[in-house]
Design an enzyme around this catalytic site. Structure first.
Site, mmCIF file in Angstrom:
data_model
loop_
_atom_site.group_PDB
_atom_site.id
_atom_site.type_symbol
_atom_site.label_atom_id
_atom_site.label_comp_id
_atom_site.label_asym_id
_atom_site.label_seq_id
_atom_site.Cartn_x
_atom_site.Cartn_y
_atom_site.Cartn_z
ATOM 1 N N GLY A 249 2.822 2.564 -2.299
ATOM 2 C CA GLY A 249 3.285 3.000 -3.631
ATOM 3 C C GLY A 249 2.664 4.301 -4.116
ATOM 4 N N GLY B 45 0.735 -1.259 0.000
ATOM 5 C CA GLY B 45 0.000 0.000 0.000
ATOM 6 C C GLY B 45 0.764 1.308 0.000
ATOM 7 N N CYS C 248 -0.561 3.654 -6.034
ATOM 8 C CA CYS C 248 -1.304 2.556 -5.429
ATOM 9 C C CYS C 248 -2.497 3.116 -4.658
ATOM 10 C CB CYS C 248 -0.342 1.837 -4.490
ATOM 11 S SG CYS C 248 -1.150 0.852 -3.258
HETATM 12 P P1 5GP Z 1 6.675 3.660 -5.656
HETATM 13 O O1 5GP Z 1 8.168 3.556 -5.706
HETATM 14 O O2 5GP Z 1 6.102 4.187 -6.928
HETATM 15 O O3 5GP Z 1 6.185 4.401 -4.453
HETATM 16 O O4 5GP Z 1 6.135 2.181 -5.470
HETATM 17 C C1 5GP Z 1 6.370 1.191 -6.425
HETATM 18 C C2 5GP Z 1 5.661 -0.091 -6.006
HETATM 19 O O5 5GP Z 1 4.230 0.103 -5.907
HETATM 20 C C3 5GP Z 1 5.797 -1.208 -6.991
HETATM 21 O O6 5GP Z 1 7.064 -1.811 -6.982
HETATM 22 C C4 5GP Z 1 4.665 -2.142 -6.569
HETATM 23 O O7 5GP Z 1 5.019 -2.959 -5.476
HETATM 24 C C5 5GP Z 1 3.599 -1.161 -6.077
HETATM 25 N N1 5GP Z 1 2.543 -0.998 -7.083
HETATM 26 C C6 5GP Z 1 2.665 -0.749 -8.405
HETATM 27 N N2 5GP Z 1 1.468 -0.629 -8.992
HETATM 28 C C7 5GP Z 1 0.548 -0.801 -8.041
HETATM 29 C C8 5GP Z 1 -0.880 -0.816 -8.027
HETATM 30 O O8 5GP Z 1 -1.557 -0.594 -9.030
HETATM 31 N N3 5GP Z 1 -1.464 -1.084 -6.822
HETATM 32 C C9 5GP Z 1 -0.757 -1.329 -5.702
HETATM 33 N N4 5GP Z 1 -1.398 -1.626 -4.572
HETATM 34 N N5 5GP Z 1 0.600 -1.286 -5.664
HETATM 35 C C10 5GP Z 1 1.238 -1.042 -6.815
#
Ligand code: 5GP
EC number: 1.7.1.7
Length: 350
Positions: free
Chosen positions: A183, A181, A186
Site C-alpha cells: 500500500g 505490504g 503502508c
Molecule cells: P493503496 O491503493 O493506497 O496502494 O493501498 C491501499 C491498501 O493499503 C488498503 O486497502 C489497505 O489494505 C492497505 N493499508 C491501508 N492503511 C494501511 C496501513 O496503515 N498499513 C498497512 N500495512 N496497510 C495499509
C-alpha cells in the site's frame, strides 16, 4: 529457515505485451463484469474496482459518486449505526448495490453488522478486514459470519499465499482480499520485514481461488491505471484502490490550505494518525505501520475515475480484449527493467 529461489514480481517489474486486435476504438471495450459466487447466490454486475475501506476513502460520499460509474466502495467500519440509518434512508436501490460493509472481528463488530443488514436487504457485500488474515481468529469469525449471513457475498483477508486463500474460501469466503505490504501509505514491509510482491501474490492467489470457484481482490500497490491493468491481467477479479482515490472532495481527509495551494491529509489505517483518532493513543505494545502524507487536493473524484477507466480501456485495446473479462487470458507479461521515461517530468504542465 528456508529460501524460495523463484523470482516474485511487482507491477514495476513487468509490462504487458501488445497483441493483434480487431478493436477499432476504446469505446468498444466493455469494462462491466458479471460475477456469480461460490456461496452467495447473488449475481453482481459492475466495474470491479473498489474504493478501499480506509476511513478517508471508503466514505458514504464516495459510494454516491462511484456508484454513478458502477464501481464499488468498501465503506469503512467507523460509521455509527445512526450514520448508516441516514445513509440508507437517503439512498436508492442502485447506490446500495455498490456498497461493501467492512467489519473487524470483535463481538461488537458482529452485533453492529447484524443491525446494519437489518436496515436494508439491498446491501449484498460484507468485508471482514484485518491486516493479517493468517490469524486463526479470522477463520473462526468468518465461519460465524458465513453461518449467519448465508446469502451475502463475503470477502475476507488479507493474505498473499495460495494455501491461505484456499483455507479462507473453504471456511466461507466468496472473495479473498490479497495484499500484505504494497500500500501507498503502508510501512509493514519496513517495520516487520514481512510482505510479498503484489503481482506474484495476485497470480498465485488467483490460481488457488479460481480452482475452488472463489474470487480475489488485489488490494494495494496500484499507483497508475497501468498497474490496475496488470492486476487484472495477473488474474485479479477485483482491484481495490486507496492512494489513487485519495485527496478528493469525496474523501474525509483534513484539508490544509498553504498559501494558494490546497492539500489533503491521507494516512494508513495502522498509522499514528489513525490509531490516535480511533483509539486515542498507540498501545504500548504496538508500532505504527502506516504513514501520514499531505497530498495536493484534486477536486471531484469523477475526473480521476474517468482517467483510470480510459487507461483501462486503452490497455484492453492494446491486447485485443473486447471485455475486461478477457484481459487475463490475453495477457502476456514481459519482465522489464524500465517503465516510464521520466526525462521531462519536472517540466510537466498537466
Ligand atoms: P493503496 O491503493 O493506497 O496502494 O493501498 C491501499 C491498501 O493499503 C488498503 O486497502 C489497505 O489494505 C492497505 N493499508 C491501508 N492503511 C494501511 C496501513 O496503515 N498499513 C498497512 N500495512 N496497510 C495499509
Amino acid at each position: 529457515m528456508r529460501i524460495e529461489e523463484d523470482i516474485k514480481l511487482g507491477f514495476k517489474d513487468v509490462l504487458i505485451r501488445p497483441k493483434r486486435s480487431i478493436l477499432k476504438s476504446r469505446a468498444q471495450v466493455d469494462l462491466i463484469r458479471n460475477f456469480s459466487f461460490k456461496y452467495s447466490e447473488y449475481i453482481w454486475s459492475g466495474i470491479p474496482i473498489i474504493a478501499s475501506n480506509m476511513d478517508t476513502i471508503g466514505t458514504f460520499e464516495m459510494v454516491k459518486s462511484l456508484s454513478n460509474f458502477n464501481i464499488l466502495t468498501a465503506v469503512h467500519k467507523y460509521y455509527s449505526l445512526e450514520h448508516w440509518k441516514d445513509f440508507i434512508r437517503t439512498s436508492s436501490k442502485f447506490i446500495l448495490n455498490h456498497v461493501i460493509v467492512s467489519i473487524g472481528t470483535s463481538n461488537e463488530d458482529f452485533l453492529k453488522i447484524k443491525k446494519i443488514f437489518l436496515l436494508s436487504p439491498e446491501i449484498k457485500y460484507i468485508c471482514i478486514d484485518v491486516a493479517n488474515g493468517y490469524s486463526e481468529h479470522v477463520i473462526t469469525f468468518l465461519k460465524l459470519i458465513r453461518n449467519f449471513f448465508i446469502d451475502k457475498i463475503i470477502c475476507a483477508g488479507n493474505v498473499v499465499t495460495g494455501e491461505m486463500v484456499e483455507e479462507l474460501i473453504l471456511s466461507g469466503a466468496d472473495i479473498v482480499k490479497v495484499g500484505i505490504g504494497p500500500g501507498s501509505v503502508c510501512t509493514t514491509r519496513v517495520k516487520t520485514g514481512v510482505g510479498y510482491p503484489q503481482l506474484s501474490a495476485i497470480i498465485e492467489c488467483a490460481d488457488a481461488a479460481h480452482g475452488l470457484g472463489g474470487h480475489i481482490i488485489s488490494d494495494g500497490g496500484c499507483t497508475v491505471s497501468g498497474d490496475i491493468a496488470k492486476a487484472f491481467g495477473g488474474g485479479a477479479d477485483f482491484v481495490m484502490l486507496g492512494g489513487m482515490l485519495s485527496g478528493h472532495k469525496e474523501c474525509s481527509g483534513k484539508i490544509i490550505k498553504d498559501k494558494s495551494n490546497k492539500y489533503m491529509l491521507f494516512y494508513g489505517m495502522s498509522s499514528m494518525s489513525a490509531m490516535k483518532r480511533y483509539e486515542g493513543k498507540i498501545a504500548g505494545y504496538r508500532a505504527s505501520e502506516g504513514k501520514t502524507v499531505k497530498i495536493p487536493f484534486r477536486g471531484y473524484i469523477k475526473n480521476t475515475i474517468r482517467d483510470i477507466l480510459g487507461g483501462l480501456r486503452s490497455s484492453c485495446t492494446y491486447i485485443g480484449a473486447e471485455k475486461l473479462k478477457e484481459l487475463t487470458k490475453r495477457t502476456t507479461f514481459i519482465r522489464v527493467t524500465e517503465q516510464e521515461n521520466r526525462i521531462f517530468n519536472v517540466f510537466k504542465t498537466e
